[in-house]
Design a protein around this motif. Sequence first.
Motif, PDB file in Angstrom:
ATOM      1  N   LYS A  93      42.171  40.459  23.225  1.00 56.62           N
ATOM      2  CA  LYS A  93      40.947  39.706  22.941  1.00 56.62           C
ATOM      3  C   LYS A  93      41.135  38.197  23.018  1.00 56.62           C
ATOM      4  O   LYS A  93      40.166  37.469  23.266  1.00 56.62           O
ATOM      5  CB  LYS A  93      40.424  40.082  21.546  1.00 56.62           C
ATOM      6  N   ASP A  94      42.341  37.733  22.784  1.00 53.15           N
ATOM      7  CA  ASP A  94      42.586  36.288  22.743  1.00 53.15           C
ATOM      8  C   ASP A  94      42.377  35.668  24.135  1.00 53.15           C
ATOM      9  O   ASP A  94      43.109  35.996  25.076  1.00 53.15           O
ATOM     10  CB  ASP A  94      44.012  36.024  22.256  1.00 53.15           C
ATOM     11  N   GLU A  95      41.394  34.790  24.256  1.00 48.97           N
ATOM     12  CA  GLU A  95      41.046  34.222  25.557  1.00 48.97           C
ATOM     13  C   GLU A  95      42.167  33.351  26.127  1.00 48.97           C
ATOM     14  O   GLU A  95      42.383  33.322  27.333  1.00 48.97           O
ATOM     15  CB  GLU A  95      39.746  33.418  25.435  1.00 48.97           C
ATOM     16  N   ALA A 142      43.997  34.078  29.705  1.00 42.10           N
ATOM     17  CA  ALA A 142      44.083  33.080  30.771  1.00 42.10           C
ATOM     18  C   ALA A 142      45.520  32.912  31.243  1.00 42.10           C
ATOM     19  O   ALA A 142      45.799  32.796  32.450  1.00 42.10           O
ATOM     20  CB  ALA A 142      43.513  31.749  30.284  1.00 42.10           C
ATOM     21  N   ALA A 143      46.467  32.904  30.281  1.00 44.24           N
ATOM     22  CA  ALA A 143      47.882  32.756  30.634  1.00 44.24           C
ATOM     23  C   ALA A 143      48.364  33.957  31.443  1.00 44.24           C
ATOM     24  O   ALA A 143      49.124  33.816  32.419  1.00 44.24           O
ATOM     25  CB  ALA A 143      48.719  32.597  29.370  1.00 44.24           C
ATOM     26  N   LYS A 147      46.492  35.923  33.315  1.00 47.69           N
ATOM     27  CA  LYS A 147      45.842  35.861  34.625  1.00 47.69           C
ATOM     28  C   LYS A 147      46.630  34.951  35.571  1.00 47.69           C
ATOM     29  O   LYS A 147      46.874  35.291  36.734  1.00 47.69           O
ATOM     30  CB  LYS A 147      44.422  35.328  34.456  1.00 47.69           C
ATOM     31  N   PHE A 148      47.064  33.818  35.056  1.00 37.11           N
ATOM     32  CA  PHE A 148      47.858  32.885  35.852  1.00 37.11           C
ATOM     33  C   PHE A 148      49.187  33.517  36.246  1.00 37.11           C
ATOM     34  O   PHE A 148      49.637  33.400  37.392  1.00 37.11           O
ATOM     35  CB  PHE A 148      48.093  31.603  35.065  1.00 37.11           C
ATOM     36  N   LEU A 149      49.818  34.206  35.301  1.00 38.30           N
ATOM     37  CA  LEU A 149      51.099  34.856  35.563  1.00 38.30           C
ATOM     38  C   LEU A 149      50.942  35.926  36.645  1.00 38.30           C
ATOM     39  O   LEU A 149      51.769  36.033  37.565  1.00 38.30           O
ATOM     40  CB  LEU A 149      51.635  35.473  34.273  1.00 38.30           C
ATOM     41  N   ALA A 150      49.881  36.734  36.543  1.00 34.93           N
ATOM     42  CA  ALA A 150      49.643  37.793  37.526  1.00 34.93           C
ATOM     43  C   ALA A 150      49.442  37.219  38.926  1.00 34.93           C
ATOM     44  O   ALA A 150      50.012  37.719  39.904  1.00 34.93           O
ATOM     45  CB  ALA A 150      48.423  38.611  37.114  1.00 34.93           C
ATOM     46  N   GLU A 151      48.655  36.174  39.019  1.00 37.98           N
ATOM     47  CA  GLU A 151      48.387  35.559  40.325  1.00 37.98           C
ATOM     48  C   GLU A 151      49.653  34.969  40.927  1.00 37.98           C
ATOM     49  O   GLU A 151      49.858  35.030  42.151  1.00 37.98           O
ATOM     50  CB  GLU A 151      47.310  34.489  40.175  1.00 37.98           C
ATOM     51  N   ASP A 152      50.521  34.439  40.074  1.00 42.57           N
ATOM     52  CA  ASP A 152      51.758  33.837  40.560  1.00 42.57           C
ATOM     53  C   ASP A 152      52.695  34.895  41.131  1.00 42.57           C
ATOM     54  O   ASP A 152      53.222  34.746  42.247  1.00 42.57           O
ATOM     55  CB  ASP A 152      52.433  33.080  39.413  1.00 42.57           C
ATOM     56  N   VAL A 153      52.923  35.981  40.385  1.00 39.88           N
ATOM     57  CA  VAL A 153      53.875  37.008  40.819  1.00 39.88           C
ATOM     58  C   VAL A 153      53.322  37.836  41.979  1.00 39.88           C
ATOM     59  O   VAL A 153      54.084  38.284  42.847  1.00 39.88           O
ATOM     60  CB  VAL A 153      54.260  37.922  39.644  1.00 39.88           C
ATOM     61  N   THR A 201      51.248  43.521  27.028  1.00 40.89           N
ATOM     62  CA  THR A 201      51.515  42.154  27.472  1.00 40.89           C
ATOM     63  C   THR A 201      50.989  41.114  26.493  1.00 40.89           C
ATOM     64  O   THR A 201      51.304  39.926  26.616  1.00 40.89           O
ATOM     65  CB  THR A 201      50.891  41.905  28.860  1.00 40.89           C
ATOM     66  N   ALA A 202      50.196  41.539  25.525  1.00 40.78           N
ATOM     67  CA  ALA A 202      49.655  40.587  24.543  1.00 40.78           C
ATOM     68  C   ALA A 202      50.759  39.888  23.775  1.00 40.78           C
ATOM     69  O   ALA A 202      50.665  38.698  23.456  1.00 40.78           O
ATOM     70  CB  ALA A 202      48.712  41.306  23.577  1.00 40.78           C
ATOM     71  N   SER A 203      51.849  40.604  23.476  1.00 40.44           N
ATOM     72  CA  SER A 203      52.919  40.031  22.658  1.00 40.44           C
ATOM     73  C   SER A 203      54.266  39.972  23.370  1.00 40.44           C
ATOM     74  O   SER A 203      55.235  39.472  22.809  1.00 40.44           O
ATOM     75  CB  SER A 203      53.069  40.839  21.360  1.00 40.44           C
TER      76      SER A 203
END
Length: 348
Positions: free
Chosen positions: A125-127, A131-132, A134-140, A154-156
């Motif tokens: 739920k934490d926006e 966002a972090a 999403k950035f990680l997924a796009e990078d890898v 992946t939350a923690s």
Amino acid sequence: MKGTSVFLDHIAGRPAAALMVDGRLEDFLVDPPEGGPNPLGTIFRAVVDRPIKGQGGVFVRLPGGETGFLRHAKGLATGQAVLVQTTGFAEPGKAGPMTLKLLFKSRYAIVTPDAPGHNISRQIKDEERRAALKFLAEDVMEGSAYGLILRSGTASAEDDEIAEDIAEMRALAEEILANTEGTPERLLDGAGAHAVAWREWGDPDEVETSRGCFDSRGILDALATTVGPQIPLPSGGSILIEPTRALIAVDVNSGTDFSLAAALKANIEAARALPRCLRLRGLGGQITIDFAPLSKKDRRQMEQVLRNAFRSDPIETALAGWTPLGNFEAQRKRERLPLDAAILKALQ
């Protein structure tokens, strides 16, 4: 005993895993016997054999003379090589169910070659964290047309662990999808009980891997109690679960109290207990529930209890509804093998 504990051991000579939550056995996994059905998630290069008229599917040839059944196979030609993945276990004598939509699943990431886009578990739920991620997924995943799902863990988890997990699943998908031509061949084994426990059961408070821990920590006793022919309910009633060739028959009894209030209470307790009972037995397919005497005005309440009970169950179950005779029907995915005679003997 409070907290979550995972036990990895063997039963009947096969790897198995048990999940205990606050001292109660919640889940149990065991590998198929040697030479038995292919584990869930196994990937093959198969060859299309013959279509099944009226069902929209085809049989496919697998290595070793095995046969699979592939639904939604429109446009495939006989003799064509295709990559398929097992989605469940078939009834004895039937072809195993297969899909063309391959999934490469690990603890934090699922790579989906046929479903592009990057998605994050809705349980996160934490926006800012979303966002972090999403950035990680796009990078890898940069430069790849494959899709990706980041799971709730992946939350923690540490970003380095997540990135490594994504990269491994991407590389595995690229390697497997490069093997599209040739004769039938097993390309990837499905995960065994220990691997599935690591992948699906999060971060427990305790992990016990010593040989014999099922016996020393009471897992065998807990399993024997839960998979017995009759499961007692707190109010004094009971559930009887009887697998047959055609369906799983569930009978709910209210015990010696024959009042309507007692019957409704037993039915509610049975509905809440049923997902766990089916899960520990590895049962799936068509399920018919014969509740204790139940008035029609209480059916809606029972439906809600059943929906709530199965919502948190990891195995997909469709609640079909009431029959003209007043039984309740459901259809449960065959993701696991029923406990066989060798395991039941080990529990005696």
